[in-house]
Design an enzyme around this catalytic site. Structure first.
Site, PDB file in Angstrom:
ATOM      1  N   GLU A  51      69.339-105.000 -37.821  1.00 21.28           N
ATOM      2  CA  GLU A  51      69.761-106.154 -38.476  1.00 21.28           C
ATOM      3  C   GLU A  51      70.779-106.007 -39.556  1.00 21.28           C
ATOM      4  OE1 GLU A  51      68.980-108.922 -41.780  1.00 21.28           O
ATOM      5  OE2 GLU A  51      66.994-108.804 -40.561  1.00 21.28           O
ATOM      6  N   HIS A  52      70.503-105.019 -40.308  1.00 24.03           N
ATOM      7  CA  HIS A  52      71.270-104.687 -41.651  1.00 24.03           C
ATOM      8  C   HIS A  52      72.309-103.964 -41.245  1.00 24.03           C
ATOM      9  CE1 HIS A  52      69.077-105.023 -45.471  1.00 24.03           C
ATOM     10  NE2 HIS A  52      68.124-105.801 -44.813  1.00 24.03           N
TER      11      HIS A  52
END
EC number: 3.4.24.-
Length: 445
Positions: free
Chosen positions: A69-70
């Site tokens: 996600e990052h």
């Protein structure tokens, strides 16, 4: 060619289902588009909900969903991280994401006139994030800092310890964020493979709420997702059931140089599709979900033993956890545990009153309605409902379920759950088996 291709896809597309302002369309490949028209607002919220979270990871890649996600925000095939940031800043919008146990969500909140930009940005990040080697190393350091920050927060650290005590070696019991060891060892190849194998169209929902038109939204999704999502994606591997958990609830202790002792204890519950799901929420609210709850009144208001005391409810697809948290000076820990055990025993044996049931139901109703004050909240409700149940469950349906809960149901549930063996986590300066209060030792054995 483009026009012909769209026509062919249109034949396979499931017709939009409409219900009380909510429309739903399933595109080829299984991607679902769900919208809710809110004519009174000038904003729009777009969320791509992926049915993948930390419980879908293997032990060697614990934290992969959150790391990914990052990483996807760092760069795409056509945009740098700065390009992405400047594009959303230029319209005064918000672009963000979060990872949970069972899902990941990428979302944008913009003016309705900037809806196409929002769809473009979110689609680009989710589908075309590059997972470049340099980006992996840079973001690894950021995630490691986030883990360190979480470990420094007693409530966050205790929450991870508690779920590990309750669910053992099952993925639900592992921290969403991963560990220093797992994140440090994770490779670019593992993250890229996780992206390709898990981000499949049948696991994705595009949820949109605000001043939007459903047909226009479907057209935008087809344009910006389209064949990039449908092609080259394998079927997602099955999710591991919580029915396969090695060992029962346990006790976890953590020693920390701090002013307070923190405790979190609780029991496993059935999952979100359980017929008594809302009776469970009423029980939680009456126990420690508000200012008039049993635990708050007995521990804080009547005796002044602690400032922070509450109950919590975590619900997953096939399991859950009903828990109680308190933080106090070490010298008061035994007294706090005495009151907690007395309250839980009283509710397990005698139940809650009609008045407590009525207040708890009203609290739940009000909290749900007040929580839907903006398009982002409506978008979240749409996405979660579609991802969790495969259909839209309107607010009226939820409120009716709460209204139908009876005090007899709640009390039967309390007797069933609160007499079980508890799992617990304790974090503090003197946390050891020798210093544990007698009441806590009884509850976890």
């Amino acid at each position: 060619m483009r026009r012909s291709k769209q026509g062919a896809e249109g034949k396979a597309e499931k017709k939009a289902a409409r219900s009380a302002g909510v429309c739903r369309t399933t595109l080829p490949g299984g991607l679902r588009v769900v919208t809710e028209h809110l004519p009174a607002v000038r904003s729009a919220s777009v969320g791509v909900w992926v049915g993948v979270g930390s419980r879908d990871e293997g032990a060697t890649v614990a934290g992969a969903a959150h790391f990914l996600e990052h990483l996807l925000f760092k760069s795409t095939s056509t945009r740098t991280a700065m390009d992405i940031a400047q594009a959303i800043d230029a319209v005064g919008g918000e672009l963000n994401a979060f990872t949970a146990k069972e899902h990941t969500c990428y979302y944008a909140h913009v003016l309705d006139s900037d809806l196409e930009l929002a769809v473009d940005l979110v689609a680009d990040v989710v589908l075309n994030g590059r997972c470049a080697v340099d980006d992996v190393e840079l973001e690894r350091d950021v995630v490691l800092e986030e883990i360190a920050m979480r470990d420094d927060d007693p409530e966050d650290a205790l929450g991870d310890m508690f779920l590990a005590a309750l669910f053992g070696d099952h993925p639900v019991g592992r921290p969403v964020i991963g560990t220093m060891e797992s994140v440090s060892a994770m490779t670019r190849t593992q993250l890229h493979s996780f992206h390709v194998r898990r981000y499949t169209p049948e696991r994705m929902v595009v949820a949109v709420a605000g001043n939007v038109d459903h047909d226009e939204m479907v057209a935008l999704v087809r344009e910006h997702f389209g064949s990039r999502l449908i092609r080259g994606r394998q079927s997602a591997p099955p999710r591991k059931s919580t029915g396969r958990i090695n060992g029962g609830p346990a006790l976890t202790l953590g020693k920390r140089d701090a002013e307070q002792t923190h405790v979190l204890l609780g029991v496993r519950t059935p999952g979100r599709s359980w017929e008594h799901r809302w009776a469970l929420s009423v029980l939680h609210t009456a126990l420690g979900g508000g200012l008039s709850s049993r635990l708050f009144q007995e521990i804080r208001e009547t005796r002044g033993l602690a400032y922070s005391v509450y109950s919590a409810l975590d619900i997953f697809a096939d399991s859950g956890a009903l828990s109680v948290y308190a933080a106090c000076l070490p010298g008061r820990f035994a007294d706090v545990m005495q009151v907690i055990s007395e309250v839980l025993a009283s509710v397990a044996g005698d139940g809650i009153t009609e008045a407590e049931c009525r207040i708890a139901k009203g609290s739940l109703r009000g909290g749900i309605i007040l929580g839907l004050e903006d398009s982002n909240s409506w978008m979240s409700r749409l996405g979660r409902s579609e991802l969790n149940y495969g259909k839209y469950r309107g607010i009226e349906h939820t409120l009716q379920q709460i209204d139908e809960v009876t005090v007899e149901q709640v009390n039967a549930l309390a007797h069933q759950l609160l007499n079980k063996r508890y799992g617990a986590a304790v974090l503090g300066p003197y946390a050891s088996k020798k210093t544990l209060p007698r009441q806590l030792r009884i509850m976890v054995n």
